[in-house]
Write a protein that holds these residues in place. Structure first.
Motif, PDB file in Angstrom:
ATOM      1  N   PHE A 260       0.765  -1.113   0.079  1.00 37.76           N
ATOM      2  CA  PHE A 260      -0.015  -0.142   0.052  1.00 37.76           C
ATOM      3  C   PHE A 260       0.918   1.218   0.121  1.00 37.76           C
ATOM      4  O   PHE A 260       0.415   2.287   0.212  1.00 37.76           O
ATOM      5  N   SER A 261       2.006   1.208  -0.312  1.00 36.50           N
ATOM      6  CA  SER A 261       3.030   2.390  -0.223  1.00 36.50           C
ATOM      7  C   SER A 261       2.811   3.121   0.989  1.00 36.50           C
ATOM      8  O   SER A 261       2.800   4.453   0.668  1.00 36.50           O
ATOM      9  N   HIS A 262       3.017   2.647   2.179  1.00 39.07           N
ATOM     10  CA  HIS A 262       2.687   3.414   3.199  1.00 39.07           C
ATOM     11  C   HIS A 262       3.939   3.433   4.440  1.00 39.07           C
ATOM     12  O   HIS A 262       3.698   3.509   5.400  1.00 39.07           O
ATOM     13  N   ALA A 263       5.085   3.612   3.756  1.00 39.09           N
ATOM     14  CA  ALA A 263       6.241   3.623   4.546  1.00 39.09           C
ATOM     15  C   ALA A 263       6.113   5.036   5.318  1.00 39.09           C
ATOM     16  O   ALA A 263       6.486   5.052   6.239  1.00 39.09           O
ATOM     17  N   ARG A 264       5.718   5.956   4.704  1.00 41.01           N
ATOM     18  CA  ARG A 264       5.401   7.403   5.645  1.00 41.01           C
ATOM     19  C   ARG A 264       4.516   7.302   6.539  1.00 41.01           C
ATOM     20  O   ARG A 264       4.637   7.876   7.524  1.00 41.01           O
ATOM     21  N   ARG A 265       3.486   6.501   6.508  1.00 42.83           N
ATOM     22  CA  ARG A 265       2.349   6.377   7.348  1.00 42.83           C
ATOM     23  C   ARG A 265       3.000   5.593   8.447  1.00 42.83           C
ATOM     24  O   ARG A 265       2.670   5.991   9.616  1.00 42.83           O
ATOM     25  N   GLU A 266       3.997   4.555   8.299  1.00 48.62           N
ATOM     26  CA  GLU A 266       4.454   3.770   9.088  1.00 48.62           C
ATOM     27  C   GLU A 266       5.490   4.692  10.044  1.00 48.62           C
ATOM     28  O   GLU A 266       5.664   4.562  11.153  1.00 48.62           O
ATOM     29  N   ASP A 267       6.172   5.584   9.293  1.00 47.74           N
ATOM     30  CA  ASP A 267       7.072   6.498   9.867  1.00 47.74           C
ATOM     31  C   ASP A 267       6.365   7.489  10.926  1.00 47.74           C
ATOM     32  O   ASP A 267       6.833   7.488  11.934  1.00 47.74           O
TER      33      ASP A 267
END
Length: 636
Positions: free
Chosen positions: A254-261
């Motif tokens: 889901f391309s959520h690396a920033r959200r995980e950040d």
């Protein structure tokens, strides 16, 4: 480290043999069955010091001896100053020779021997073995916790609490017995030595102790509270990070690396706030402590000089008193940080207790017995269950399964199918009614013996991060390689296993599959799980979407082997793809936690009820899904 040093540490010298003897004094893996730890701080620590008490007491006694020896040494130094003033070089040894020899023996023989014994007990016997005993006991207790416990906690958070708590208990107990005992004896000795010179010389020390105790009384409760909050924030931070790593495929999908950040940063910010608060208190306490120390030095020096001018004390006694102030100045900083560390560890222990000292929701009865060999007759006797909520998930579920009968459980998502299986496996205890196997209530037998009689293959197969061999023989650890390979072949898994190579160069059945089996495809994981169930060869078999992750060609190849696996077994199968279970001996249709229809495929189609509607409404062979509560079922 040089080869010579390594050899000495590895056991090729008398010193290493002595160390090894002390290392073997405390068993790091106590065999006693784990029990629920108490909730009180003292009781919790006491629970995990059982078996280590003799060595903890020996450490405390040696710490007392060290403190007394140091006080005696300081006292002698003052006497030495007076002796040097009162004697000529020729007369000193004649008059005081034995006293000098006695102090030399104390300094060169007795004190090193005491320090050696204390160090061997602390470093060789306690620091390694003691926390390992706690980890071992905590792990054995937690791994037997109920399924619901792990649904409510991050796996990483639980592991972090286990590691933090074991070290915190060690530090709390050792600091109290070692440092606390040493400080108490040392300060008492300092007061006695000062008072023996002149009672007035004791007053600055007594005032310092009272003010220092007041400072600690202000500091310790606040540090304990912030330490407990910090331990919880640290566990939350670690749990969130581990959760992201565990589900990294979903994060990337889901391309959520920033959200995980952001998810991790929120936890890091909460943790950092507790750190800043801790450091502010540390600054206040350090400055206050230094002011007390400087006041002590000035007052002792001034009072000592005045008492000397009136010939109340000697020069040597002043030297002893001033030496004690300098020693206490360094010691007070050490005590402060040790006390801060102590109450930080106390906070960590209290935080750990909140997560660890919980009773099993599903526990074996004291008189529980092993289930023993079974034929596979199962009875659900008016069973009711609701996961602790208000809306029943299973209601008045009444079903008899004959030995060797093959049952298909059918219903929309949320109908309660997986809950029924979870109750049979006793992941949860029924709230109404009972479940029996061969007439025996499963609540009266041990959970291990119950699950040993049941083989399970689920859709969401979770493999251990171990070798393929370890995962297959997990169903029957005593199986030989021939039996393991035969099971893999029957599950159509042998061909792909032969091609596996992991990052360490291990091949085939020795290759590791990664956390939860992530290095294998869904179909490969499923075939390993099927091989595991085949090897276990339990009399009762549960199939929960067992072939859903397989492509049609592989499914067709495995289905024949599954048919052979099911021969002579009692089978309960769940499938949304009705075509995979239409040939079962009997189909049981559930709706809103109840049985609404039973019969063969042809009988239910002819009846024109819910099953017939589901059969005709299927798109691509699957039942349309409704919302369903999360239900847990792990592959066995």
């Amino acid at each position: 480290m040089s080869p010579i040093d390594t050899g000495r540490l590895n056991g090729r010298s008398p010193a290493s043999r002595i160390m090894r003897w002390f290392e073997s004094r405390l068993d790091p893996y106590p065999p006693a069955a784990p029990t629920q730890p108490p909730r009180g701080l003292v009781a919790f620590c006491r629970h995990y010091t059982r078996g280590a008490e003799p060595w903890l007491i020996a450490m405390a006694l040696l710490s007392t001896a060290i403190a007394l020896a140091e006080v005696a040494l300081f006292s002698f130094m003052g006497s030495l100053v007076d002796l040097l003033q009162a004697n000529t070089p020729e007369g000193l040894f004649a008059a005081e020779g034995w006293k000098l020899i006695g102090m030399a023996v104390l300094v060169l023989v007795v004190m090193p021997a005491i320090a050696l014994g204390n160090s061997l007990i602390i470093h060789q016997t306690l620091l390694g073995n003691f926390p390992m005993r706690i980890r071992w006991s905590l792990h054995r207790y937690l791994v037997r916790q109920s399924m619901s416990y792990f649904q409510d906690e991050f796996a990483g958070r639980v592991a972090t609490k286990l590691m933090q708590t074991s070290l915190a208990v060690r530090e709390t107990v050792i600091k109290l017995l070692d440092m606390g005992n040493y400080v108490l004896v040392y300060m008492t000795g300092a007061l006695i030595v000062a008072a023996s010179a002149d009672w007035r010389l004791m007053l600055p020390f007594l005032a310092w102790i009272l003010l220092y105790a007041a400072l600690l009384r202000w500091f310790i409760p606040r540090m304990r509270a912030v330490s407990q909050a910090q331990a919880d924030a640290r566990s939350e931070m670690t749990g969130r990070i581990v959760d992201s790593y565990t589900n990294i495929a979903t994060v990337k999908l889901f391309s959520h690396a920033r959200r995980e950040d952001g998810y991790a940063r929120d936890a890091m910010e909460s943790f950092l706030k507790t750190v800043h608060l801790q450091m502010r208190m540390s600054t206040v306490v350090q400055v206050g402590n230094l002011c007390l120390n400087y006041l002590l030095i000035a007052s002792v020096a001034a009072l000592g000089i005045w008492l000397w001018t009136v010939q109340a004390v000697s020069v040597g006694e002043i030297a002893v008193a001033v030496s004690f102030t300098l020693r206490l100045m360094g010691m007070s900083q050490w005590i402060m940080w040790e006390m801060a560390g102590l109450f930080e560890n106390i906070g960590t222990v209290q935080d750990g207790m909140n997560s660890i000292s919980l009773p099993y929701e599903v526990a074996d009865r004291p008189d529980a017995r092993a289930l023993g060999p079974v034929t596979g007759a199962i009875r659900f006797d008016h069973v009711g269950f609701n996961y602790g909520g208000r809306r029943p998930v299973v209601r008045d579920f009444d079903l008899v399964v004959k030995p060797g009968e093959k049952i298909g459980l059918i219903g929309r998502s949320g109908a309660g199918k997986s809950t029924v299986v979870n109750l049979l496996l006793r992941f949860y205890d029924v709230e109404q009614g009972r479940i029996t196997i061969d007439g025996t209530d499963i609540a009266t037998v041990t959970q291990d013996s119950l699950r040993a009689a049941i083989g399970v293959v689920t859709q969401d197969t979770s493999l251990l991060h171990r070798s393929v061999r370890d995962n297959i023989v997990y169903g029957r650890p005593d199986a030989g390689d021939d039996e393991m390979i035969r099971a893999a072949r029957r599950a159509e898994a042998d061909d792909f296993i032969a091609t596996l190579v992991d990052s360490h160069g291990r091949r085939g059945y020795d290759a590791h599959v990664g956390e939860r089996g992530v290095k294998l495809s869904g179909g490969q994981r499923q075939r390993v799980a099927i091989a595991r169930a085949m090897l276990k060869d339990a009399p009762i078999l549960i199939l929960d979407e067992a072939t859903a992750a397989l492509d049609s060609e592989v499914e067709a190849a495995i289905q024949a082997n599954l048919d052979r696996l099911m021969e002579g077994k009692t089978v309960i199968a769940i499938a949304h793809r009705l075509s995979t279970i239409a040939a079962m001996d009997r189909l049981v249709v559930m709706d809103q936690g109840r049985i609404v229809e039973q019969g063969t495929h042809d009988q239910l189609i002819a009846a024109g009820g819910l099953y017939a509607r589901l059969w005709h409404r299927q798109s691509g062979g699957f039942i349309q899904a409704d919302d369903e509560p999360a239900e847990v079922l792990q592959g066995a």
